[in-house]
Design an enzyme around this catalytic site. Structure first.
Site, PDB file in Angstrom:
ATOM      1  CB  SER A 148      -0.881  -0.030   1.154  1.00  0.00           C
ATOM      2  OG  SER A 148      -1.913   0.888   1.054  1.00  0.00           O
ATOM      3  NE  ARG A 205      -9.331   2.809   9.188  1.00  0.00           N
ATOM      4  CZ  ARG A 205      -8.235   2.135   8.803  1.00  0.00           C
ATOM      5  NH1 ARG A 205      -7.316   2.856   7.891  1.00  0.00           N
ATOM      6  NH2 ARG A 205      -7.909   1.073   9.371  1.00  0.00           N
ATOM      7  CG  ASP A 285      -6.384  -3.116  -4.570  1.00  0.00           C
ATOM      8  OD1 ASP A 285      -6.828  -2.078  -4.503  1.00  0.00           O
ATOM      9  OD2 ASP A 285      -4.979  -3.040  -4.281  1.00  0.00           O
ATOM     10  CG  HIS A 314      -5.679  -2.072  -0.893  1.00  0.00           C
ATOM     11  ND1 HIS A 314      -4.609  -1.541  -1.772  1.00  0.00           N
ATOM     12  CD2 HIS A 314      -5.108  -1.228   0.187  1.00  0.00           C
ATOM     13  CE1 HIS A 314      -3.568  -1.194  -1.490  1.00  0.00           C
ATOM     14  NE2 HIS A 314      -3.870  -0.574  -0.176  1.00  0.00           N
ATOM     15  CG  ASP A 315      -7.542  -3.778   3.833  1.00  0.00           C
ATOM     16  OD1 ASP A 315      -6.192  -3.070   3.727  1.00  0.00           O
ATOM     17  OD2 ASP A 315      -8.136  -3.464   5.002  1.00  0.00           O
TER      18      ASP A 315
END
Length: 334
Positions: A148, A205, A285, A314-315
């Protein structure tokens, strides 16, 4: 422990045993200031870092993600430990909180307070601070690994410190932000500007978490309701926002996302990289689509591309690494 170094090239070695309960701290750039890309000069830069393994002249440097810190043992257990890609029995592993971070290193808020306003930071600035830390530890050659934001920072290391970087692993990161990624960060910073003091950071967030996952991932993990009348995904996003606001600084969030958005190396810059690089894309992603990551890898003369197949977006490099540790370990050992 805090050590004070007279200059960024000091060879002082910190020999205490690594303390996994908290970072070590060193003060750099006392004699000669750090020159930032924005033109400012900084002195007395504090850097918080962890080390794992026996100190030596070659090391593996881990670069953390946007809201991460230097405690690799806490957030990347699939990679750090006996028999894993980062094995302290065989390797000297270093991770530092980046310049502008809020986990022990001189923070964006501190810089703003001493410089009468926000100080624009670049990923190259962060690489220069990291290099000064490695100089202080006696490290002369380094393997770099980041995911990232850490992956984007690895690109900055390849460009800023070509004589130091032996090889690099870049996971789930492009060489430069697309309009899509910049737009997401712009929305996040706008939320912070409109509601400073923590509420805006919670919304930032939530925006980010949606880009870190995928529709299929959320359908599998956040369907239905956990509280009557409240969708599970709503509870999840509120929880993630509250959790980050309790531990992270909004000025750091703005400074680091701005630095990522501003990092725009040219194709010629990437073609000049001589180190071997493993670039990893993630099939689902949304933040950094695999095709985008693969295209950046193609600009590097000595890059191998591998794709992690996962529904978790993505995570996935944290949630669902699958064969990723083995791939990375084989590359680092080659």
């Amino acid at each position: 422990m805090t050590a004070v170094l007279a200059g960024h090239a000091s060879a002082l070695l910190l020999t205490e045993e690594p303390d996994c309960s908290g970072p070590q701290t060193v003060v750099l750039f006392r004699r000669e200031p750090l020159l930032l890309d924005c033109g400012r000069a900084l002195s007395d830069v504090r850097v918080a870092f962890h080390t794992y393994g026996t100190p030596r002249a070659d090391a593996t440097l881990v670069l953390h993600a946007l809201t991460g810190d230097s405690a690799v043992h806490e957030w990347w257990p699939d990679f750090l430990g006996a028999g894993r890609p980062l094995d302290p029995a065989d390797d000297y592993v270093v991770c530092a909180n980046v310049l502008g971070g809020c986990a022990g290193t001189t923070s964006a808020a501190e810089l703003a307070a001493t410089c009468s306003g926000p100080v624009p930071l670049s990923l190259r600035d962060m690489a220069r601070v990291g290099r000064a830390l490695l100089d202080s530890l006696g490290v002369r050659r380094v393997r770099v690994i980041g995911a990232s934001m850490g992956g984007m920072l690895a690109y900055a290391w390849l460009l800023e410190c070509p004589d130091l970087v032996e090889k690099a692993v870049i996971i789930g990161a492009p060489a430069r932000h697309s309009p899509w990624a910049i737009g997401l960060n712009t929305a996040a910073r706008s939320a912070i500007a409109l509601a400073p003091g923590g509420e805006g950071l919670k919304v930032a967030r939530q925006i980010a978490m949606l880009s870190y996952r995928s529709p299929e991932s959320l359908s599998r993990t956040q369907a239905g309701q956990r509280v009557p009348g409240v969708p599970a995904v709503t509870s999840y996003l509120h929880y993630q926002g509250e959790k980050l606001a309790a531990r992270f600084d909004e000025q750091t969030y703005c400074a680091l996302t701005w630095a990522m958005d501003a990092f725009q190396p040219s194709s010629a810059d990437l073609k000049a990289v001589r180190a071997p690089v493993l670039v990893v894309g993630i099939s689902s992603d949304l933040l950094y689509p695999a095709a985008e990551v693969r295209a950046c890898a193609a600009e590097l003369p000595h890059a191998d591309y591998w794709e992690l197949g996962s529904i978790h977006g993505h995570d996935a490099f944290l949630m669902d690494p699958q064969d990723l540790p083995e791939r990375v370990g084989a590359f680092l050992r080659s």
